[in-house]
Motif scaffolding. Structure first.
Motif, PDB file in Angstrom:
ATOM      1  N   GLU A 114      -5.130  16.464   3.679  1.00 18.25           N
ATOM      2  CA  GLU A 114      -3.691  16.232   3.826  1.00 18.25           C
ATOM      3  C   GLU A 114      -3.139  15.720   2.493  1.00 18.25           C
ATOM      4  O   GLU A 114      -3.750  14.858   1.861  1.00 18.25           O
ATOM      5  N   ALA A 115      -1.999  16.257   2.098  1.00 24.11           N
ATOM      6  CA  ALA A 115      -1.329  15.738   0.903  1.00 24.11           C
ATOM      7  C   ALA A 115      -0.469  14.550   1.309  1.00 24.11           C
ATOM      8  O   ALA A 115      -0.111  14.420   2.474  1.00 24.11           O
ATOM      9  N   TYR A 116      -0.169  13.670   0.372  1.00 24.65           N
ATOM     10  CA  TYR A 116       0.681  12.537   0.694  1.00 24.65           C
ATOM     11  C   TYR A 116       1.649  12.247  -0.436  1.00 24.65           C
ATOM     12  O   TYR A 116       1.369  12.565  -1.599  1.00 24.65           O
ATOM     13  N   ASP A 117       2.802  11.671  -0.079  1.00 19.45           N
ATOM     14  CA  ASP A 117       3.669  11.074  -1.093  1.00 19.45           C
ATOM     15  C   ASP A 117       3.340   9.588  -1.205  1.00 19.45           C
ATOM     16  O   ASP A 117       3.291   9.038  -2.287  1.00 19.45           O
ATOM     17  N   TYR A 118       3.171   8.975  -0.015  1.00 22.27           N
ATOM     18  CA  TYR A 118       2.741   7.586   0.024  1.00 22.27           C
ATOM     19  C   TYR A 118       1.483   7.504   0.892  1.00 22.27           C
ATOM     20  O   TYR A 118       1.401   8.158   1.939  1.00 22.27           O
ATOM     21  N   LEU A 119       0.557   6.668   0.450  1.00 18.69           N
ATOM     22  CA  LEU A 119      -0.667   6.483   1.215  1.00 18.69           C
ATOM     23  C   LEU A 119      -0.763   5.004   1.593  1.00 18.69           C
ATOM     24  O   LEU A 119      -0.565   4.128   0.750  1.00 18.69           O
ATOM     25  N   VAL A 120      -1.039   4.742   2.873  1.00 21.77           N
ATOM     26  CA  VAL A 120      -1.179   3.354   3.325  1.00 21.77           C
ATOM     27  C   VAL A 120      -2.602   3.160   3.837  1.00 21.77           C
ATOM     28  O   VAL A 120      -3.025   3.851   4.763  1.00 21.77           O
TER      29      VAL A 120
END
Lengths: 124, 834
Positions: B97-103
């Motif tokens: 999965e691509a992300y802009d923000y990762l938590v």
């Protein structure tokens, strides 16, 4: 003592003998059989008043109102159905606890010589 | 925008909830990866899993919550790699999965000290529902359980072992005291003493050097050469942040674990955040849920780009909890040094209470403190210290209450500033709560719904209630707890008035203390008070018409207008001959029969006019009323006890019968249920009753204030190891005190929850006679017991009373022709209503 009897040109009231005063517990109710109709009769001993309504609670169609608890709300006489505590005015039969509920049919009552009579409206 | 969250624990869930509320609908694509097979659950209340909660009960939100909020949830699929340059993550099952923000919200795992033998069979950790399931399956084989770790989690784990029926449970702590992070040595001593009474042995200053046994654990070897035999071990010696993925991805981590974050909870890669127990802020791991939720809030606010950016600046680690029935709390800085502060200490080894507060040298401000055994003052003290509220002239008043005078100690919760945080789980301020009340949310439920205060741990509920009352009072609203428009008194006031004036009928009560005609609210209240006081026949003196419908006809009205009949079967014990009588009566009157939850037999579908005849036959055979229709003692359930059961310690059936016969017919503000169990296996489920009794080696344990129904609640131990006589005396006092003081239609559980001072206060009244009324309570109960008569017997023998059971006043004996039944499984059932 008797409650007001409304008569006009179209309807007359036919009184039938329901029971004796002593048969009805003070501040309680009983169920009166009138042919196939069941009528709840209430005796407010503290104010010396009598009321009668249909015995059927319109909420769940239960023959129970005569076994309900009587009382007043801001002075207006009422009865609470033993099933779900819906309360109805004994003056005009409207449901006091739920505006959307159907109203009760009410009947006039009169007492003569310690005998209680309930009035049935007859179309002229 | 696409947000990927690694981990699906409580904090991860909370983050989802917060980000959804901050962004426009479907503005972000949200993907969550969880390692465990089920969605986020409430780990704080994990020990309730053994106290009867199911895994589903513990879920933060059902699985379909995620789908309905357009969140993609991958369960049982941990992320194994973060590709920071391409901003993608790769999972164990092969999802990218691509992300802009990762938590990152990977939480923590149990820290297992490197002791030889921890891999043996019978050694467990206490962290996930799966761990608990393994423990549950193993526990029946174990006689002695040991927990390594005397901190918060360790004591929780010890409670879990007790709940699993391992009554011989030990706790091993390396430090010289329990909960070394929260409490001091004196507090620990009191706590140890209290835990010992509950069957928990504590060993401090113990360094475990080896787990003994071949394949399976047989005991523990300590560094001081002593040995403790054991066949089950739970390790709960601390937590270890789950930072391995972060480390692998080149993010900075701490020496002793934890992902380093700044005040926005950003890791060294600003597009990656870490929250919860895996995050390391200023060298500190925050191992509680409330700071985790605060972190979730900060990150959600940061990603959503809110105008008023919140930052994380540390978190107050004050805690209050009930450990195995003992209150433990610490707040502010509990270990302030003697030079910078003075302390006030209260210690009562009799009752097991220890309280210490530290105040500034000038006596003006509260810095912190510790409460053991009685933490009722926690919320108030916490807010007093947090908000720098100036202390009263005698600072000890905040600890001990004002003594001798009538004024309250301190200004109470209403004296706090508007920005004081009342609900620390959901960060709800006093101002927000008062504002909600002013806007018309005048019940606890409404305020909870509107502000979310009190929806997590519930610890602030009493303060929220006080704020609701206080705010309404300030608005000039009349909130006196009066019965109804006909009686301007509370139930307790009316109880006293009726007693003093010796009032015996509703009409008399109305003449003296009320006005108007009464109604369906006040009538049964007055009827119940008179029954509790005098135990007269409830249908006499014109009181029949003021009884609740069921009491008026001494039977339970059922669908269709027929009644059900429940004869008393004390303790659930019945002879075959009596069973035959019930069968004959049921056949003769065409009644549907069913076994009740209270070990009795219910006969349904009786016409009103048949009730006296039915009871005449039952009474002839030796039955009496079961009061199933009354706000009265119902049933005293029992297990079979020592007469047959190979585990039974005492004869629970005989004791249940004795108790049921003592309190039969006792009328109270609400129904009362009870049970007696013959051993700790608790087959009679006594802890779910208004009062429950469990046999111990030495006598009986008496529990009070339990409840089944819609809001189940476990009963609380009132007193332990009582002989039968003392047990009955305490029950007498408990019931009489409840009857005298409870609001109408309030079960003992709710009454006890509302009682100022709670179980400690009740114990003082019942056991230590703190109000000086014990003798009076004893006498009043004995008078009620002596006056008992079966009310159905009185009806059957009175032609006048029998007349009231006719359906038609003008056609006695005729049945209601509208009553209809259908058939089902060879019996009848009420026709369905419309």
């Amino acid at each position: 003592m008797s409650t007001a009897i409304s008569t006009n040109t179209q309807t007359t009231v036919e009184w039938f003998y329901a029971c004796n005063v002593i048969d009805v517990p003070p501040n309680g109710g009983v169920c009166v059989k009138y042919d196939d109709v069941q009528i709840a009769l209430f005796r407010f001993a503290r104010r010396d008043a009598w009321y009668a309504t249909q015995n059927l609670c319109p909420h769940r169609q239960q023959m129970a109102l005569s076994r309900g608890m009587t009382g007043t709300h801001n002075g207006e006489p009422k009865v609470a159905c033993p099933f779900h505590k819906k309360t109805f005015s004994l003056e005009d039969g409207r449901c006091l606890s739920d505006e959307t509920e159907c109203s009760l049919t009410t009947y006039p009552v009169k007492v003569e010589n310690d005998k209680v009579y309930i009035g049935i409206m007859q179309e002229a | 925008m696409k947000i990927v969250i690694i981990g699906n624990g409580m904090v991860s869930y909370k983050f989802c909830e917060k980000i959804l509320s901050k962004l426009p609908a479907q503005a972000a694509e949200i993907v969550v990866f969880g390692e465990e097979p089920r969605p986020a659950y409430d780990r704080v209340h994990l020990s309730e899993f053994f106290a009867g909660k199911t895994a589903d009960d513990l879920l933060m939100a059902p699985a379909d919550w995620y789908a309905s909020n357009h969140i993609t949830l991958h369960l049982g699929d941990p992320v194994q790699q973060i590709d920071r340059s391409n901003k993608t993550v790769h999972s164990y099952k092969g999802i990218t999965e691509a992300y802009d923000y990762l938590v990152i919200a990977t939480g923590s795992s149990a820290f297992v000290p490197p002791i030889p033998g921890v891999d043996k069979k019978g050694v467990f950790i206490y962290r996930t529902i799966e761990d608990l399931e393994l423990m549950r399956d193993y526990a029946p084989k174990a006689k002695r359980g040991v927990v390594i770790g005397g901190g918060l989690l360790g004591l929780e784990a010890a409670k879990a072992l007790l709940d699993l029926g391992i009554s011989d449970t030990h706790v091993i702590e390396f430090a010289p005291r329990l909960m070394p992070r929260q409490i001091d040595e004196s507090g620990s001593r009191i706590l140890e003493q209290q835990l010992k009474q509950l069957g928990l042995q504590v060993h401090t200053n113990k360094n475990t050097s080896e787990v003994l046994g071949d394949e399976t654990i047989t005991g523990l070897q300590f560094a001081d050469e002593s040995i403790l035999e054991a066949d089950m071990l739970v390790i709960s010696a601390g937590i270890k942040p789950r930072d391995e993925l972060a480390k692998l991805s080149g993010l900075e981590t701490g020496h002793r674990g934890g992902i380093v974050v700044n005040e926005h909870l950003q890791t060294t890669d600003p597009e990656i955040y870490a929250i919860g127990e895996c995050a390391l802020y200023h060298g500190m791991i925050y191992g509680l849920v409330a700071p985790g939720y605060e972190m979730a809030e900060v990150v959600a606010s940061h990603i959503a780009g809110e105008a008023q950016q919140k930052t994380f600046t540390g978190f107050d680690m004050s805690t209050k909890l009930k450990l195995i029935g003992v209150d433990v709390a610490s707040f502010g800085d509990p270990f302030v040094s003697a030079e910078t502060s003075r302390s006030i200490v209260f210690e009562d080894t009799m009752k097991g209470v220890y309280k210490r507060i530290s105040i500034t040298n000038d006596g003006k401000y509260l810095l912190g403190g510790i409460l053991i055994g009685d933490a009722d003052a926690y919320n108030m003290l916490l807010q007093t210290s947090k908000n720098k509220v100036v202390l009263p002239p005698n600072p000890e008043d905040v600890l001990l209450g004002s003594r001798g005078g009538s004024q309250e100690a301190g200004p109470g919760v209403l004296g706090l500033p508007d920005d004081a945080i009342i609900c620390s789980c959901e960060s709800v301020s006093k101002g927000a709560i008062c504002g909600a009340v002013e806007a018309g949310n005048e019940t606890l439920d409404a305020v909870k719904k509107c502000t979310k205060a009190g929806t997590c741990c519930g610890g602030c509920t009493p303060m929220v209630k006080d704020l609701i009352t206080g705010t309404m009072k300030a608005q000039g609203k009349y909130i006196r707890n009066v019965i109804c428009e006909h009686f301007a008194y509370s139930r307790q006031e009316l109880y006293d008035l009726i007693r003093i004036k010796d009032v015996r009928s509703f009409d008399e009560a109305l003449d003296h203390y009320g006005h108007g005609d009464g109604c369906e609210v006040c009538k049964p209240v007055v009827a119940s008070i008179m029954a509790s006081l005098w135990n007269d026949m409830i249908l006499d003196k014109g009181n029949d018409v003021v009884q609740d419908s069921n009491d008026r006809f001494l039977a339970n009205i059922q669908k269709g207008g027929t009644y059900s009949v429940v004869p008393r079967i004390p303790g659930g014990e019945i002879t075959p001959a009596k069973l035959l009588v019930i069968a004959q009566v049921a056949l003769k009157y065409n009644l549907y029969t069913k076994i009740t939850g209270g070990q009795r037999i219910d006969l349904f579908g009786a016409h009103l006019s048949d009730l006296p005849d039915i009871w005449e036959e039952l009474i002839e055979a030796g039955f009496e009323s079961g009061h199933a229709y009354g706000k009265a003692l119902r049933t005293v359930k029992s297990c079979v006890g020592s007469t047959w059961c190979r585990f039974g310690l005492h004869d629970s059936v005989s004791f249940a019968i004795q108790i049921e016969e003592r309190y039969r017919g006792l009328r109270a503000p609400h129904k009362i249920k009870s049970a007696v169990s013959g051993c700790i296996r608790e087959c009679a489920e006594a802890q779910s009753k208004d009062f429950g009794i469990i046999a111990t080696e030495k006598g009986w344990n008496l529990y009070v204030g339990g409840n089944g129904g819609s809001k189940p609640q476990h009963a609380i131990l009132l007193a332990a190891d009582l002989d039968s006589e003392t047990c009955i005396r305490y029950i007498d006092r408990f019931l009489m005190f409840y009857i005298k003081t409870a609001d109408p239609l309030t079960r003992t559980a709710t009454w006890l929850n509302k009682l100022d001072g709670g179980i400690t206060y009740l114990r003082n009244v019942v056991i230590n006679d703190s109000l000086g009324i014990a003798e009076e309570l004893d006498k009043e109960m004995q008078a009620l017991v002596d006056k008992y008569k079966c009310e159905w017997k009185e009806v059957v023998e009175s032609p006048e009373l029998r007349k009231r059971f006719n359906h038609f006043v003008n056609a006695p004996g005729a049945k209601d022709p509208t009553v209809k039944f259908d058939n089902m499984r060879e019996q009848k059932k009420a026709a369905e209503w419309k």
